[in-house]
Design an enzyme around this catalytic site. Structure first.
Site: not given
Length: 123
Positions: A84-86, A113
């Site tokens: 996951y990232c932003q 996120f």
């Protein structure tokens, strides 16, 4: 003018091709699906360290996409990888790299996120 139309069509075609190719190796999971499997997997936050420190999913490791090539040794090919990232774009880039390096079970948190409602840890 004609060249411009051809260029735009080519760019759109490449984008569509990449999207469908990516679907062959990257599973995009809802938060519920992500929760079901991430404890048995390698949970990787691909954001930069300062973003990770502000808050991350409990139990995740920080391997920024910018460092992933150099840190592949920290990740196992025989276990699922949950990324996951932003928002989802960096984790998609990380998934592409992992796929090229032979990783098979690659999963991504849909929406990243910023859409996560579960437990987080912040420093």
């Amino acid at each position: 003018m004609e060249f411009l139309v051809i260029a735009v069509v080519a760019i759109v075609a490449i984008g569509i091709f990449r999207y469908f190719r990516q679907r062959n190796y990257l599973k995009v999971l809802t938060e519920e699906q992500f929760r079901e499997g991430y404890r048995k997997a390698q949970l990787i936050d691909v954001r930069e360290p300062q973003e990770f420190e502000k808050g991350h999913i409990l139990g995740s490791r920080n391997i920024p996409v910018t460092q992933m090539r150099q840190r592949l040794i920290e990740m196992r090919k025989d276990k699922p990888v949950y990324l996951y990232c932003q928002s989802g774009s960096r984790s998609a880039r990380a998934a592409q790299l992992l796929h090229k390096k032979g990783y098979k079970d690659i999963n991504q948190l849909k929406g990243g996120f910023k859409k996560w409602t579960g437990k987080i840890k912040a420093k």
